[in-house]
Design a protein around this motif. Structure first.
Motif, short mmCIF file in Angstrom:
data_model
loop_
_atom_site.label_atom_id
_atom_site.label_comp_id
_atom_site.label_asym_id
_atom_site.label_seq_id
_atom_site.Cartn_x
_atom_site.Cartn_y
_atom_site.Cartn_z
N UNK A 1 4.79 17.98 3.93
CA UNK A 1 5.94 18.48 3.23
C UNK A 1 5.58 18.30 1.77
N UNK A 2 6.64 18.58 0.96
CA UNK A 2 6.60 18.32 -0.39
C UNK A 2 6.62 17.20 -0.97
N UNK A 3 6.48 16.80 -2.44
CA UNK A 3 6.68 15.36 -2.86
C UNK A 3 7.84 14.56 -2.45
N UNK A 4 9.03 15.25 -2.57
CA UNK A 4 10.27 14.73 -2.58
C UNK A 4 10.47 13.99 -1.10
N UNK A 5 10.11 14.98 -0.12
CA UNK A 5 10.18 14.69 1.15
C UNK A 5 9.26 13.61 1.45
N UNK A 6 7.91 13.52 1.08
CA UNK A 6 7.07 12.56 1.34
C UNK A 6 7.55 11.21 0.78
N UNK A 7 8.18 11.06 0.00
CA UNK A 7 8.71 10.18 -0.85
C UNK A 7 9.90 9.39 -0.09
N UNK B 1 1.02 -1.44 -0.03
CA UNK B 1 0.04 0.06 -0.07
C UNK B 1 0.74 1.29 0.04
N UNK B 2 1.85 1.14 0.87
CA UNK B 2 2.74 2.38 0.65
C UNK B 2 3.67 2.58 -0.58
N UNK B 3 4.08 1.45 -1.11
CA UNK B 3 4.37 1.53 -2.54
C UNK B 3 3.55 2.14 -3.57
N UNK B 4 1.91 1.73 -3.45
CA UNK B 4 1.11 2.35 -4.17
C UNK B 4 0.97 3.87 -4.19
N UNK B 5 1.03 4.20 -2.75
CA UNK B 5 0.89 5.65 -2.03
C UNK B 5 2.21 6.48 -2.73
N UNK B 6 3.27 5.65 -2.64
CA UNK B 6 4.46 6.50 -3.33
C UNK B 6 4.44 6.81 -4.94
N UNK B 7 3.65 5.44 -5.48
CA UNK B 7 3.35 6.03 -7.05
C UNK B 7 2.54 7.00 -7.42
N UNK B 8 1.38 7.01 -6.39
CA UNK B 8 0.20 8.11 -6.61
C UNK B 8 0.82 9.50 -6.45
N UNK B 9 1.70 9.58 -5.41
CA UNK B 9 2.32 10.93 -4.97
C UNK B 9 3.28 11.23 -5.92
N UNK B 10 4.15 10.53 -6.51
CA UNK B 10 5.31 10.90 -7.37
C UNK B 10 4.89 10.92 -8.86
N UNK B 11 4.44 10.12 -9.08
CA UNK B 11 3.90 10.02 -10.73
C UNK B 11 2.45 10.77 -10.97
N UNK B 12 1.46 10.40 -10.33
CA UNK B 12 0.22 10.82 -10.60
C UNK B 12 -0.12 12.08 -9.99
N UNK B 13 0.71 12.41 -8.90
CA UNK B 13 0.25 13.70 -8.28
C UNK B 13 -1.36 13.41 -7.70
N UNK B 14 -1.63 12.55 -7.13
CA UNK B 14 -2.98 12.46 -6.92
C UNK B 14 -3.00 13.06 -5.66
N UNK B 15 -4.29 13.66 -5.00
CA UNK B 15 -4.59 14.17 -3.85
C UNK B 15 -4.55 12.86 -2.75
N UNK B 16 -4.32 13.09 -1.78
CA UNK B 16 -4.05 12.14 -0.53
C UNK B 16 -5.35 11.38 -0.46
N UNK B 17 -6.30 12.01 -0.19
CA UNK B 17 -7.67 11.43 0.08
C UNK B 17 -8.28 10.61 -1.01
N UNK B 18 -7.83 11.03 -2.46
CA UNK B 18 -8.19 10.00 -3.48
C UNK B 18 -7.24 8.97 -3.69
N UNK B 19 -5.94 9.22 -3.33
CA UNK B 19 -4.89 8.09 -3.37
C UNK B 19 -5.26 7.09 -2.41
N UNK B 20 -5.45 7.72 -1.01
CA UNK B 20 -5.87 6.49 -0.19
C UNK B 20 -7.04 5.69 -0.35
#
Length: 172
Positions: free
Chosen positions: A122-128, A38-57
């Motif tokens: 934090x920003x995307x890179x820090x979240x990753x 799930x965290x790997x999927x979250x990483x993909x959603x944040x890094x590549x798709x720039x999906x909002x957190x609620x939608x990604x979850x």
């Protein structure tokens, strides 16, 4: 006839207790693997798709099996509804609400809680970086869980059956 039925019932209950206890070891390892996925999927959603957190979850909740999938689905719902509450606070609340359904130990919850505190601040890179850190910590806990499973699962199965047998001998 009643003694036989009672003895069989005691043996069955004790054995099922042992099997249930043994299954908790396997379930912990399985759920840790699901959280890592799930965290790997979250990483993909944040890094590549720039999906909002609620939608990604919510997306992750739909893709991962229960109870970890339920955790992420609930997290997505709470993030959409939680106006004025931080993502970290919602993560912590959802984690504590799912406490009974998740077969995690305190150390696993600590890793997830620590990760949740950094969520969305934090920003995307820090979240990753935080996601990758949580993944590595959960991976090491998964190894520990697999070792405990190998060591204890068979023991609890036999122990439950033997305890039931001992009770039957004592009661007869």
């Amino acid at each position: 006839m009643i003694k036989l039925f009672g003895s069989l019932l005691v043996l069955l209950v004790a054995t099922s207790f042992g099997f249930k206890k043994a299954s908790r070891f396997a379930e912990r390892a399985k759920q840790l693997r699901q959280f890592i996925t799930a965290l790997k999927l979250l990483e993909t959603e944040i890094l590549y798709a720039a999906t909002p957190l609620s939608e990604a979850a919510s997306k992750i909740g739909a893709r991962i099996r229960s109870p970890v999938g339920t955790f992420f689905a609930e997290l997505g719902h709470m993030l959409r509804e939680g106006q004025g509450v931080s993502a970290g606070e919602i993560w912590r609340e959802t984690l504590s609400a799912q406490r009974r359904t998740l077969a995690l130990q305190e150390v696993d919850r600590d890793v997830l809680t620590t990760f949740g505190q950094t969520l969305g601040i934090s920003d995307r890179q820090d979240q990753i970086k935080h996601i990758q850190l949580a993944i590595s910590q959960l991976s090491s806990e998964e190894l520990v869980a697999r070792e405990e499973q190998q060591k204890n699962e068979k023991m609890w199965r036999y122990l439950g059956a033997l305890m039931g047998l001992a009770l039957v001998i004592l009661l007869v």
